[in-house]
Scaffold this motif. Structure first.
Motif, PDB file in Angstrom:
ATOM      1  N   SER A 185      27.617  91.315  23.619  1.00 25.82           N
ATOM      2  CA  SER A 185      28.151  91.601  24.949  1.00 25.82           C
ATOM      3  C   SER A 185      29.505  90.921  25.053  1.00 25.82           C
ATOM      4  O   SER A 185      29.843  90.027  24.262  1.00 25.82           O
ATOM      5  CB  SER A 185      27.220  91.086  26.057  1.00 25.82           C
ATOM      6  N   TYR A 186      30.306  91.341  26.025  1.00 24.16           N
ATOM      7  CA  TYR A 186      31.585  90.676  26.266  1.00 24.16           C
ATOM      8  C   TYR A 186      31.902  90.764  27.746  1.00 24.16           C
ATOM      9  O   TYR A 186      31.352  91.597  28.469  1.00 24.16           O
ATOM     10  CB  TYR A 186      32.710  91.283  25.426  1.00 24.16           C
ATOM     11  N   SER A 187      32.792  89.859  28.201  1.00 21.87           N
ATOM     12  CA  SER A 187      33.111  89.837  29.623  1.00 21.87           C
ATOM     13  C   SER A 187      34.557  89.421  29.838  1.00 21.87           C
ATOM     14  O   SER A 187      35.113  88.603  29.090  1.00 21.87           O
ATOM     15  CB  SER A 187      32.171  88.885  30.372  1.00 21.87           C
ATOM     16  N   HIS A 188      35.137  90.012  30.874  1.00 25.38           N
ATOM     17  CA  HIS A 188      36.490  89.673  31.320  1.00 25.38           C
ATOM     18  C   HIS A 188      36.607  90.078  32.774  1.00 25.38           C
ATOM     19  O   HIS A 188      36.464  91.260  33.113  1.00 25.38           O
ATOM     20  CB  HIS A 188      37.542  90.408  30.479  1.00 25.38           C
ATOM     21  N   ALA A 189      36.818  89.115  33.647  1.00 19.66           N
ATOM     22  CA  ALA A 189      36.983  89.419  35.066  1.00 19.66           C
ATOM     23  C   ALA A 189      38.342  90.072  35.281  1.00 19.66           C
ATOM     24  O   ALA A 189      39.353  89.629  34.725  1.00 19.66           O
ATOM     25  CB  ALA A 189      36.874  88.145  35.890  1.00 19.66           C
ATOM     26  N   ALA A 190      38.380  91.130  36.057  1.00 19.70           N
ATOM     27  CA  ALA A 190      39.613  91.887  36.279  1.00 19.70           C
ATOM     28  C   ALA A 190      40.751  90.972  36.714  1.00 19.70           C
ATOM     29  O   ALA A 190      40.613  90.168  37.635  1.00 19.70           O
ATOM     30  CB  ALA A 190      39.384  92.970  37.333  1.00 19.70           C
ATOM     31  N   GLY A 191      41.870  91.074  35.988  1.00 15.42           N
ATOM     32  CA  GLY A 191      43.056  90.310  36.336  1.00 15.42           C
ATOM     33  C   GLY A 191      43.058  88.880  35.845  1.00 15.42           C
ATOM     34  O   GLY A 191      44.035  88.154  36.063  1.00 15.42           O
ATOM     35  N   SER A 192      41.992  88.443  35.180  1.00 20.01           N
ATOM     36  CA  SER A 192      41.897  87.037  34.788  1.00 20.01           C
ATOM     37  C   SER A 192      42.555  86.797  33.430  1.00 20.01           C
ATOM     38  O   SER A 192      42.893  87.724  32.688  1.00 20.01           O
ATOM     39  CB  SER A 192      40.431  86.599  34.729  1.00 20.01           C
ATOM     40  N   ASN A 193      42.682  85.528  33.071  1.00 20.21           N
ATOM     41  CA  ASN A 193      43.263  85.144  31.792  1.00 20.21           C
ATOM     42  C   ASN A 193      42.223  84.567  30.833  1.00 20.21           C
ATOM     43  O   ASN A 193      42.556  83.836  29.905  1.00 20.21           O
ATOM     44  CB  ASN A 193      44.390  84.134  32.004  1.00 20.21           C
ATOM     45  N   ALA A 194      40.944  84.887  31.071  1.00 23.55           N
ATOM     46  CA  ALA A 194      39.849  84.417  30.219  1.00 23.55           C
ATOM     47  C   ALA A 194      39.037  85.595  29.718  1.00 23.55           C
ATOM     48  O   ALA A 194      38.866  86.600  30.418  1.00 23.55           O
ATOM     49  CB  ALA A 194      38.945  83.457  30.988  1.00 23.55           C
ATOM     50  N   ILE A 195      38.534  85.466  28.480  1.00 23.02           N
ATOM     51  CA  ILE A 195      37.712  86.521  27.898  1.00 23.02           C
ATOM     52  C   ILE A 195      36.665  85.863  27.010  1.00 23.02           C
ATOM     53  O   ILE A 195      36.913  84.801  26.420  1.00 23.02           O
ATOM     54  CB  ILE A 195      38.587  87.514  27.090  1.00 23.02           C
ATOM     55  N   SER A 196      35.476  86.442  26.951  1.00 20.56           N
ATOM     56  CA  SER A 196      34.418  85.876  26.120  1.00 20.56           C
ATOM     57  C   SER A 196      33.632  86.995  25.449  1.00 20.56           C
ATOM     58  O   SER A 196      33.583  88.126  25.936  1.00 20.56           O
ATOM     59  CB  SER A 196      33.468  85.000  26.945  1.00 20.56           C
ATOM     60  N   VAL A 197      33.025  86.661  24.318  1.00 22.96           N
ATOM     61  CA  VAL A 197      32.205  87.619  23.590  1.00 22.96           C
ATOM     62  C   VAL A 197      30.997  86.876  23.031  1.00 22.96           C
ATOM     63  O   VAL A 197      31.117  85.754  22.532  1.00 22.96           O
ATOM     64  CB  VAL A 197      33.011  88.312  22.467  1.00 22.96           C
ATOM     65  N   THR A 198      29.818  87.483  23.141  1.00 29.59           N
ATOM     66  CA  THR A 198      28.571  86.922  22.633  1.00 29.59           C
ATOM     67  C   THR A 198      27.995  87.859  21.592  1.00 29.59           C
ATOM     68  O   THR A 198      27.893  89.071  21.830  1.00 29.59           O
ATOM     69  CB  THR A 198      27.550  86.735  23.773  1.00 29.59           C
ATOM     70  N   ILE A 199      27.627  87.312  20.429  1.00 31.16           N
ATOM     71  CA  ILE A 199      27.108  88.138  19.340  1.00 31.16           C
ATOM     72  C   ILE A 199      25.918  87.446  18.688  1.00 31.16           C
ATOM     73  O   ILE A 199      25.938  86.229  18.455  1.00 31.16           O
ATOM     74  CB  ILE A 199      28.206  88.427  18.288  1.00 31.16           C
ATOM     75  N   ASN A 200      24.881  88.223  18.405  1.00 34.55           N
ATOM     76  CA  ASN A 200      23.730  87.732  17.657  1.00 34.55           C
ATOM     77  C   ASN A 200      24.158  87.537  16.203  1.00 34.55           C
ATOM     78  O   ASN A 200      24.706  88.445  15.572  1.00 34.55           O
ATOM     79  CB  ASN A 200      22.582  88.738  17.742  1.00 34.55           C
ATOM     80  N   THR A 201      23.906  86.344  15.667  1.00 31.60           N
ATOM     81  CA  THR A 201      24.441  86.000  14.347  1.00 31.60           C
ATOM     82  C   THR A 201      23.575  86.467  13.181  1.00 31.60           C
ATOM     83  O   THR A 201      23.918  86.210  12.021  1.00 31.60           O
ATOM     84  CB  THR A 201      24.664  84.480  14.252  1.00 31.60           C
ATOM     85  N   ASP A 202      22.458  87.138  13.457  1.00 31.25           N
ATOM     86  CA  ASP A 202      21.771  87.914  12.410  1.00 31.25           C
ATOM     87  C   ASP A 202      22.462  89.276  12.404  1.00 31.25           C
ATOM     88  O   ASP A 202      22.048  90.204  13.095  1.00 31.25           O
ATOM     89  CB  ASP A 202      20.280  88.050  12.710  1.00 31.25           C
ATOM     90  N   VAL A 203      23.537  89.378  11.648  1.00 30.33           N
ATOM     91  CA  VAL A 203      24.395  90.558  11.700  1.00 30.33           C
ATOM     92  C   VAL A 203      23.805  91.635  10.796  1.00 30.33           C
ATOM     93  O   VAL A 203      23.638  91.438   9.581  1.00 30.33           O
ATOM     94  CB  VAL A 203      25.837  90.213  11.281  1.00 30.33           C
ATOM     95  N   THR A 204      23.485  92.760  11.397  1.00 26.90           N
ATOM     96  CA  THR A 204      22.847  93.859  10.677  1.00 26.90           C
ATOM     97  C   THR A 204      23.807  95.040  10.573  1.00 26.90           C
ATOM     98  O   THR A 204      24.369  95.479  11.579  1.00 26.90           O
ATOM     99  CB  THR A 204      21.562  94.290  11.408  1.00 26.90           C
ATOM    100  N   THR A 205      23.988  95.524   9.355  1.00 25.85           N
ATOM    101  CA  THR A 205      24.892  96.646   9.122  1.00 25.85           C
ATOM    102  C   THR A 205      24.185  97.726   8.307  1.00 25.85           C
ATOM    103  O   THR A 205      23.313  97.434   7.472  1.00 25.85           O
ATOM    104  CB  THR A 205      26.160  96.192   8.367  1.00 25.85           C
ATOM    105  N   SER A 206      24.560  98.950   8.552  1.00 24.16           N
ATOM    106  CA  SER A 206      23.954 100.084   7.847  1.00 24.16           C
ATOM    107  C   SER A 206      24.386 100.084   6.389  1.00 24.16           C
ATOM    108  O   SER A 206      25.574  99.965   6.088  1.00 24.16           O
ATOM    109  CB  SER A 206      24.380 101.394   8.521  1.00 24.16           C
ATOM    110  N   ASP A 207      23.423 100.199   5.483  1.00 34.39           N
ATOM    111  CA  ASP A 207      23.717 100.189   4.049  1.00 34.39           C
ATOM    112  C   ASP A 207      22.688 101.049   3.325  1.00 34.39           C
ATOM    113  O   ASP A 207      21.530 100.648   3.171  1.00 34.39           O
ATOM    114  CB  ASP A 207      23.690  98.760   3.508  1.00 34.39           C
ATOM    115  N   PRO A 208      23.082 102.225   2.849  1.00 39.14           N
ATOM    116  CA  PRO A 208      22.118 103.119   2.204  1.00 39.14           C
ATOM    117  C   PRO A 208      21.588 102.605   0.877  1.00 39.14           C
ATOM    118  O   PRO A 208      20.589 103.133   0.367  1.00 39.14           O
ATOM    119  CB  PRO A 208      22.921 104.411   2.017  1.00 39.14           C
ATOM    120  N   THR A 209      22.226 101.575   0.288  1.00 38.53           N
ATOM    121  CA  THR A 209      21.724 101.040  -0.980  1.00 38.53           C
ATOM    122  C   THR A 209      20.560 100.080  -0.767  1.00 38.53           C
ATOM    123  O   THR A 209      19.916  99.664  -1.730  1.00 38.53           O
ATOM    124  CB  THR A 209      22.839 100.323  -1.754  1.00 38.53           C
TER     125      THR A 209
END
Length: 331
Positions: A185-209
């Motif tokens: 998820s990510y957030s930024h209040a309209a007009g503000s100078n702050a931004i944040s992002v939250t990510i689950n660190t078990d990163v899963t990516t598509s890989d047909p192998t």
């Protein structure tokens, strides 16, 4: 036994106002400073909660709102030195906001981490091998804020930094990766100078192998020691075209119209606690003779000189890259 729930955090202020002139800097951290409110870091934090990491950055100027159609919403770098006009460089539109860190439990040159998956063809493990943080490798979480010629877009990402000459920043665009749905998820209040992002660190990516079609990579877990936390911003050079290139009208192209072109990315600012060094000559390090060599899924033997769990790169003391900022917390 499962570890108890834990939350750790690092918060740092940076009021130095030392953003770099992207054209004139030329590997000098002491000259050609400029004003760039949209990239000038004033504070940042990295916080863990469960299996998630949240990176937050506050800069001196407002950050463009996602979906805004105002091409002037980003306050980019202002020219300095002999070319100074007192105005912003017109082609620097948007940039990246990221927080880099070293997971000393995972970034340590070892084959002993849980494999990312099992190779569907050979039945052998495909390792989640991560180079050693002491050699300059870093994980990071961030978000790109870019103008495509029509509107402002946010791209949340989790990536890794390779300090060698052939390396650089690579990342997973988590919003475009189906296997990461619901894990960010990510957030930024309209007009503000702050931004944040939250990510689950078990990163899963598509890989047909992989058996099951999914590869897992570990960007940190409960109990890991997180070191060298450093905020970092870039400014991106983009030229908005006066007339869009109408690729949508080309049969079989399956492309949208091109409204802007670019892709040149310049270092703009970083935390003031020595977590990064622009350097004066070359990359931060290069692979050495004891570093691991490709095994192509176990079909070739490992480097006989390799020592599991030890740094192996040749460090360049005047090279550019991330350093140990001295900030530490437990995930």
């Amino acid at each position: 036994m499962a570890l108890p729930a834990h939350a750790g955090t690092v918060s740092v202020s940076d009021s130095s106002g030392d953003t770099l002139d992207p054209i004139l800097t030329q590997n000098s951290e002491t000259t050609f400073h400029t004003s760039a409110p949209g990239a000038d870091i004033s504070s940042y934090s990295l916080t863990s909660s469960g299996r998630n990491l949240t990176a937050s950055i506050t800069v001196a100027g407002a950050i463009p709102n996602e979906g805004s159609t105002d091409p002037t919403a980003y306050r980019g770098p202002i020219a300095t030195g002999v070319v100074s006009s007192g105005q912003e460089y017109p082609t620097f539109v948007g940039g990246s906001f990221l927080v880099a860190y070293a997971d000393t439990n995972k970034e340590k040159n070892t084959y002993n981490l849980t494999p990312g998956c099992t190779n569907a063809a050979t039945g052998k493990p495909i390792y989640d091998f991560q180079e050693h943080w002491a050699d300059g490798y870093r994980d990071y979480i961030g978000i790109e804020v870019t103008f495509d010629g029509t509107k402002w877009n946010y791209t949340p990402e989790i990536g890794r930094y390779d300090p060698t000459a052939s390396g650089g920043f690579t990342f997973v665009d988590v919003a475009s990766e189906p296997a990461m749905a619901g894990k960010f998820s990510y957030s930024h209040a309209a007009g503000s100078n702050a931004i944040s992002v939250t990510i689950n660190t078990d990163v899963t990516t598509s890989d047909p192998t992989c058996v099951g079609g999914i590869y897992h990579s570990d960007w940190g877990n409960t109990g890991d020691t997180i070191k060298a936390v450093t905020a970092f911003t870039t400014t991106d050079q983009v030229v908005v075209l006066p007339v869009a290139i109408p690729l949508s009208q080309v049969p079989l192209a399956d492309q949208s119209d091109i409204q802007a072109i670019g892709g040149f990315i310049y270092t703009e600012d970083w935390a003031n606690n020595s977590g990064y060094d622009l350097g004066t000559a070359g990359p931060g390090s290069q692979t050495g003779p004891t570093c691991p060599t490709p095994t192509f899924g176990g079909t070739l033997p490992r480097n006989p000189l390799f020592v599991d769990g030890q740094p192996c790169n040749i460090i360049n003391p005047v090279g550019g890259g991330f350093r140990d900022s001295g900030t530490t917390f437990v995930f």
